[in-house]
Design an enzyme around this catalytic site. Structure first.
Site, short mmCIF file in Angstrom:
data_model
loop_
_atom_site.label_atom_id
_atom_site.label_comp_id
_atom_site.label_asym_id
_atom_site.label_seq_id
_atom_site.Cartn_x
_atom_site.Cartn_y
_atom_site.Cartn_z
N GLY A 1 21.63 27.76 -30.15
CA GLY A 1 22.04 28.52 -31.33
C GLY A 1 21.47 27.94 -32.61
O GLY A 1 21.10 26.75 -32.67
N LYS B 1 14.35 18.63 -20.32
CA LYS B 1 15.30 17.72 -20.96
C LYS B 1 15.58 16.51 -20.07
O LYS B 1 15.72 15.38 -20.55
CB LYS B 1 16.61 18.47 -21.26
CG LYS B 1 16.40 19.58 -22.28
CD LYS B 1 17.58 20.53 -22.33
CE LYS B 1 17.31 21.66 -23.30
NZ LYS B 1 18.28 22.75 -23.21
N VAL C 1 15.84 28.64 -34.84
CA VAL C 1 16.15 27.26 -35.26
C VAL C 1 15.69 27.00 -36.70
O VAL C 1 16.39 26.35 -37.49
CB VAL C 1 15.54 26.23 -34.29
CG1 VAL C 1 15.93 24.81 -34.69
CG2 VAL C 1 15.99 26.50 -32.86
N1 LIG Z 1 17.09 28.64 -29.94
C1 LIG Z 1 17.77 27.56 -29.60
O1 LIG Z 1 19.00 27.61 -29.46
C2 LIG Z 1 17.05 26.26 -29.40
C3 LIG Z 1 17.80 25.10 -29.09
C4 LIG Z 1 17.14 23.88 -28.95
C5 LIG Z 1 15.76 23.82 -29.09
N2 LIG Z 1 15.05 24.96 -29.33
C6 LIG Z 1 13.60 24.84 -29.48
O2 LIG Z 1 13.25 25.11 -30.83
C7 LIG Z 1 11.97 25.71 -30.91
C8 LIG Z 1 12.06 27.02 -31.68
O3 LIG Z 1 12.93 27.89 -30.98
P1 LIG Z 1 13.45 29.24 -31.66
O4 LIG Z 1 14.56 29.70 -30.77
O5 LIG Z 1 13.71 29.03 -33.10
O6 LIG Z 1 12.17 30.20 -31.46
P2 LIG Z 1 11.93 31.64 -32.15
O7 LIG Z 1 13.22 32.20 -32.66
O8 LIG Z 1 11.18 32.43 -31.13
O9 LIG Z 1 11.00 31.33 -33.41
C9 LIG Z 1 9.71 30.82 -33.23
C10 LIG Z 1 9.05 30.66 -34.58
O10 LIG Z 1 7.81 29.98 -34.39
C11 LIG Z 1 6.80 30.66 -35.15
N3 LIG Z 1 5.49 30.38 -34.51
C12 LIG Z 1 5.10 30.61 -33.25
N4 LIG Z 1 3.85 30.14 -33.05
C13 LIG Z 1 3.45 29.59 -34.22
C14 LIG Z 1 2.28 28.93 -34.67
N5 LIG Z 1 1.24 28.72 -33.84
N6 LIG Z 1 2.22 28.48 -35.95
C15 LIG Z 1 3.25 28.67 -36.80
N7 LIG Z 1 4.42 29.28 -36.43
C16 LIG Z 1 4.50 29.75 -35.17
C17 LIG Z 1 7.21 32.12 -35.12
O11 LIG Z 1 6.56 32.79 -36.20
P3 LIG Z 1 6.86 34.32 -36.56
O12 LIG Z 1 8.20 34.31 -37.23
O13 LIG Z 1 5.76 34.69 -37.48
O14 LIG Z 1 6.86 35.06 -35.26
C18 LIG Z 1 8.73 31.98 -35.29
O15 LIG Z 1 9.06 31.88 -36.65
C19 LIG Z 1 11.48 25.88 -29.44
O16 LIG Z 1 10.69 24.80 -29.10
C20 LIG Z 1 12.78 25.83 -28.65
O17 LIG Z 1 12.58 25.33 -27.34
C21 LIG Z 1 15.66 26.17 -29.50
#
Ligand SMILES: NC(=O)c1ccc[n+]([C@@H]2O[C@H](COP(=O)([O-])OP(=O)(O)OC[C@H]3O[C@@H](n4cnc5c(N)ncnc54)[C@H](OP(=O)(O)O)[C@@H]3O)[C@@H](O)[C@H]2O)c1
Length: 402
Positions: free
Chosen positions: A302, A205, A23
């Site tokens: 996504g 949600k 994201v």
């Molecule tokens: N993916 C989707 O389609 C989607 C849709 C709606 C909502 N969301 C929500 O959006 C959020 C992010 O999802 P994502 O899919 O982008 O996750 P992701 O791809 O797993 O990325 C997570 C990111 O968070 C960073 N991180 C983890 N712990 C941290 C901390 N303590 N301090 C600073 N950075 C930290 C990680 O750092 P590193 O890069 O160093 O590992 C990584 O960059 C989640 O809450 C998810 O539920 C996701």
């Protein structure tokens, strides 16, 4: 609606972003392509300082205080996959009177009462449109458009990854495992896929949607949920024979002054608009007292669809928007209550016997070497009993409310 505390009168809004995964990178791409919003990312805090990044190293830090203590940063954008750390970040940002945007449905659902109080206490807004159905603008619609209308129910497909898996299985004949791998490769699943498969994600949600629909704080652990983790070829064949597909459906509704909610796989036939919601799309049907049904559809996961919802919240903050939580102040007297009867298909191990005494009526019973099932009426409260059995060979699918 106005809030004076965040410094939106500047020409360019400075963003401090936590997380640069799916994201976070989607936000960066969408921000670059959006001319209408005058916002710059000043700093990005990530967890692993050694990972190779697609942007200049100087933009990154592993020290969150560089964002939280920077007086130039107006808006904190929280996009990490760790709900506990996320809460600390959001709390600290609000205490420092920095407006916040978050997509973290787990953190928000689990901490809604605290987050509500923090916003009131520090008169600082937190927006989280991307947390519910990613690109579908449901929360702001519930807050604003449906203020004066009396909503009966909100029902829909709230989880993009399980919908992607189910439609790959039903429409393309993929195995469950292959469909899950594809969903993971495309970035549609949570870092921990159990959150999607076992229905935790949609129930988070649902908890958030309940607050903006009925003004009640119902914690996720009090909402019945059952995922698609036990779905097998036998269930898929049963659905096909009934001329239906299976969708993971979340619903909250009011009945006799009580608000009930659940998240369950459901046999959905062609008459429902939700039957046509495939792949990573989400769909929401709102039923109101005077306008009948309205149907929203859009990508539920996504990088860019979620990034665009985050941008929309950032943009809303630049014109001093905040949630007023109008349904709480309307004091309509609703209470939580799960006294609702459901017609349910329950499949169990071939020739096994399970305790069916919790069913009020059984209208169909089938037994063969491939699987055994009953279809009958059961109260929502009694479904918890079968969930707690936690037998790998048990599965339940909703037919309808009765
Ligand atoms: N993916 C989707 O389609 C989607 C849709 C709606 C909502 N969301 C929500 O959006 C959020 C992010 O999802 P994502 O899919 O982008 O996750 P992701 O791809 O797993 O990325 C997570 C990111 O968070 C960073 N991180 C983890 N712990 C941290 C901390 N303590 N301090 C600073 N950075 C930290 C990680 O750092 P590193 O890069 O160093 O590992 C990584 O960059 C989640 O809450 C998810 O539920 C996701």
């Amino acid at each position: 609606m106005a809030t004076n505390n965040h410094k939106s009168n500047r020409n360019t809004v400075k963003l401090g972003v936590f997380g640069f995964g799916c994201v976070g990178q989607g936000l960066h791409q969408v921000l670059n392509a959006t001319r209408g919003i005058n916002a710059d990312i000043k700093k990005i805090c990530i967890k692993d300082g050694r990972k190779k990044r697609s942007l200049p190293t100087a933009l990154f830090t592993t020290d969150g205080d560089e964002i939280l203590n920077d007086p130039e940063i107006d808006i904190v954008v929280e996009l990490i996959d760790d709900s506990e750390a996320a809460y600390e970040i959001v709390k600290s940002a609000l205490q420092k009177r920095k407006a916040v945007v978050s997509a973290n449905k787990k953190m928000i659902a689990e901490k809604l009462p605290e987050l509500y109080k923090l916003q009131q206490k520090y008169n600082t807004p937190l927006l989280y449109e991307a947390s519910c159905c990613a690109s579908i603008p449901i929360i702001r619609n519930l807050e604003e458009y449906y203020d004066n209308d009396l909503l009966n129910s909100v029902e829909g497909i709230f989880n993009g990854s399980t919908n992607y898996i189910l439609s790959s299985v039903f429409n393309e004949g993929l195995t469950f495992e292959k469909a899950l791998t594809q969903a993971q490769e495309l970035g549609f699943t949570e870092s921990d896929p159990v959150l999607d498969l076992e229905g935790f994600d949609p129930v988070y949600k649902t908890s958030i949607v309940i607050l903006h629909t009925f003004g009640l704080f119902i914690p996720p652990e009090e909402i019945f949920h059952y995922g698609i983790q036990n779905l097998n070829a036998f269930d898929i064949e049963v659905a096909r024979k009934r001329g239906a597909t299976i969708k993971l459906i979340s619903k909250c509704a009011k009945k006799d002054g009580k608000v009930y909610a659940y998240c369950l796989p459901k046999f959905v036939n062609g008459n429902s608009p939700l039957s046509k919601v495939d792949e990573e799309y989400n769909g929401i049907v709102l039923e109101s007292c005077f306008a009948e049904n309205q149907f929203f559809v859009g990508k539920g996961a996504g990088a860019q669809p979620t990034g665009s919802a985050v941008i929309s919240d950032i943009s809303a903050l630049t014109y001093q928007y905040k949630y007023e939580y109008k349904k709480i102040s309307q004091k309509n007297g609703y209470e939580p209550g799960n006294n609702i009867n459901l017609k349910v298909y329950m499949r169990y191990r071939p020739y096994a016997s399970i305790d069916l005494t919790r069913f009020r009526t059984i209208t169909e019973k089938y037994s063969s070497s491939d699987g055994s099932y009953v279809i009958g009426t059961i109260n929502l409260k009694d479904l918890w009993y079968y969930k707690q059995i936690d037998e790998a060979d048990l599965n339940m699918v909703l037919l309808e409310e009765v």
